[in-house]
Motif scaffolding. Structure first.
Motif, mmCIF file in Angstrom:
data_model
loop_
_atom_site.group_PDB
_atom_site.id
_atom_site.type_symbol
_atom_site.label_atom_id
_atom_site.label_comp_id
_atom_site.label_asym_id
_atom_site.label_seq_id
_atom_site.Cartn_x
_atom_site.Cartn_y
_atom_site.Cartn_z
ATOM 1 N N LEU A 126 0.695 -1.201 0.089
ATOM 2 C CA LEU A 126 -0.023 -0.043 0.185
ATOM 3 C C LEU A 126 0.852 1.339 -0.164
ATOM 4 O O LEU A 126 0.662 2.192 -0.877
ATOM 5 C CB LEU A 126 -1.053 0.060 1.418
ATOM 6 N N THR A 164 -3.368 1.414 7.458
ATOM 7 C CA THR A 164 -2.148 1.249 7.700
ATOM 8 C C THR A 164 -1.248 2.402 8.154
ATOM 9 O O THR A 164 -1.570 3.733 7.641
ATOM 10 C CB THR A 164 -1.373 0.667 6.500
ATOM 11 N N THR A 166 2.185 3.217 9.385
ATOM 12 C CA THR A 166 3.477 3.748 8.603
ATOM 13 C C THR A 166 3.174 3.962 7.238
ATOM 14 O O THR A 166 3.617 5.048 6.530
ATOM 15 C CB THR A 166 4.627 2.694 8.593
ATOM 16 N N ASP A 307 -0.971 -3.915 19.520
ATOM 17 C CA ASP A 307 0.322 -3.749 20.662
ATOM 18 C C ASP A 307 0.081 -4.103 21.985
ATOM 19 O O ASP A 307 1.298 -4.090 22.704
ATOM 20 C CB ASP A 307 0.979 -2.469 20.392
ATOM 21 N N VAL A 329 -5.683 -7.685 13.396
ATOM 22 C CA VAL A 329 -4.643 -6.606 12.602
ATOM 23 C C VAL A 329 -3.506 -7.476 12.131
ATOM 24 O O VAL A 329 -3.412 -7.185 10.825
ATOM 25 C CB VAL A 329 -4.090 -5.529 13.701
#
Ligand code: UD1
Length: 420
Positions: A126, A164, A166, A307, A329
């Motif tokens: 992406l 996304t 990053t 996370d 995710v």
């Protein structure tokens, strides 16, 4: 290789300070490549990933100046190379963040293609397709992404197929110096994206909509220097709070931001914690009680962060009742489960869900860390174990947690590093 030795059974009590956010600091360091002026970045955490990003700057010919508080001044006017080598990218996937800035500022960039990692295949398709939509010529050859553009990148209307973090950051940075307007739809809403956008705006970028799912960037001719302090780390904050809840403790975390932790604080309350918040602190008190198991499902912000799921799995291991944790995710983020079962946990994996039946306490064992957040969860498991646990391969944890054993010692934990 260093190990951590943990003697479990202590309730965490006390106060600690939270470091700057790794996932903000990395894109902000990459953003310094967008100007020839000096950018001073403050509140950087002391982490291997930050050192790696600074080393990457060095490979490009930029010489960051670091003071004793780890504030870094970067002036990228001495840049000589446009290549992020595989040796660095393989240790830190976030190296991909230099792709957008190098391409938009210098018209060329070569970045090693990040491989898969312990938590899944993690492609960067992406990032690539969005930059191509902005006029970049990109090929992937011999394991490298080779990107160039004649003249400037052109603003484009980009719809991200998946959220996304990053990817949004790379495109946002590239768009700051592109010709015309870029609209990113289905953009990541993570607070770290907002922190990067705020830094770019302080450098003279024209960005609006950050924090929502549509970000609009009007390209400008150039950006300038600034001084910017990275926001506090919400994942580090959550990890210590979960550790305190699992150990039936009472702690205060300072220099943090409760407003970006709502989904996590609400799960901690469901687990039985009393939570008090101020502008930049959070206090958690279990009143000595065993936590209750919680169920959750990870998803992009503002939903529950991927996370933090491994740490909640550790809490559920010793909680009252059963809880299920669904990961949406990443495809393979349950590597910690096997190690926790070896410590006496009762966890079964069904597809992308783990079901945990709480037990009174775990039993210490030698365990192996597989990725950053899994390492944190194994440390929490060690803290709630009856005897001694050693966590091996802790280079993973040093990538993302500043002085973790010192902070845990401040909270009363019996933990020490055994150098190799
Ligand atoms: C960032 C965080 C990481 C966090 C993750 C999700 C940094 C440095 N790291 O990672 O700590 O766990 O967000 O919150 O900020 N994907 C594709 N194609 C792409 C890009 C992503 O298929 O081009 C997929 C990924 O494989 C994953 C999902 O999209 O399944 C989300 O990944 P992404 O948000 O890009 O994660 P990172 O930005 O790498």
């Amino acid at each position: 290789m260093d190990k951590l030795l943990i003697q479990g059974g202590v309730s965490l009590k006390g106060e600690i300070r939270i470091a700057g956010a790794k996932n903000s600091a990395l894109p902000i360091l990459a953003a310094t490549l967008l100007t020839h002026d000096t950018v001073k970045v403050c509140n950087l955490p002391h982490l291997y990933d930050i050192t790696t990003m600074i080393e990457l700057m060095g490979c490009l010919g930029v010489e960051p100046i670091i003071d004793e508080k780890l504030n870094v001044e970067i002036n990228s006017s001495s840049i000589k190379h446009f290549n992020a080598p595989y040796e660095l990218v393989k240790t830190m996937r976030a190296s991909i963040l230099v792709l957008g800035p190098l391409l938009t500022r210098y018209g060329q960039a070569e970045v090693a293609l990040p491989g898969g990692c312990a938590i899944g295949s993690r492609p960067v398709n992406l990032h690539i397709s969005a930059l191509q939509a902005m006029g970049a010529d990109i090929t992937v050859e011999n394991g490298y992404i080779k990107a160039s553009v004649k003249g400037k990148l052109k603003g484009a209307h980009i719809f991200m197929d998946l959220v996304t973090v990053t990817g949004t950051e790379n495109v946002m940075m590239a768009a700051t110096l592109a010709e015309g307007q870029t609209i990113i739809e289905n953009a990541a809403r993570e607070p770290e994206v907002v922190d990067l956008a705020n830094c770019l705006v302080a450098m003279g970028a024209d960005i609006s909509g950050q924090g929502g799912d549509t970000i609009v960037i009007n390209g400008v001719d150039e950006l300038h220097g600034c001084t910017y302090a990275v926001m506090p780390d919400r994942i580090e904050t959550g990890t210590y709070l979960i550790a305190a809840a699992a150990t039936r403790g009472r702690i205060k975390v300072k220099d943090t931001r409760p407003d970006i932790l709502e989904s996590v604080l609400s799960k901690l309350e469901q687990a039985g914690a009393e939570i008090k918040i101020g502008e930049n602190w959070i206090e958690l008190d279990m009143h000595g009680q065993r936590p209750r198991a919680v169920s959750l499902r990870t998803a992009p912000y503002p939903a529950f962060p991927t996370d933090m799921q491994a740490q909640f799995t550790a809490l559920n291991c010793v909680a009252k009742g059963s809880g299920s944790i669904t990961e949406t995710v990443f495809e393979n983020r349950f590597m910690h489960v096997h190690e926790m079962n070896r410590m006496g946990a009762s966890i079964r994996v069904e597809g992308n869900t783990v079901i945990v039946d709480g037990v009174e306490a775990l039993k210490g064992a030698p365990v192996m860390a597989t990725d950053l957040r899994a390492s944190a969860s194994l440390i929490i498991a060690g803290l709630v174990s009856e005897n001694e646990t050693t966590v091996d391969r802790i280079y993973h944890i040093d990538r993302g947690y500043e002085c973790i054993e010192e902070k845990l010692q401040l909270l009363g934990a019996k933990i020490r590093r055994i150098p190799s």
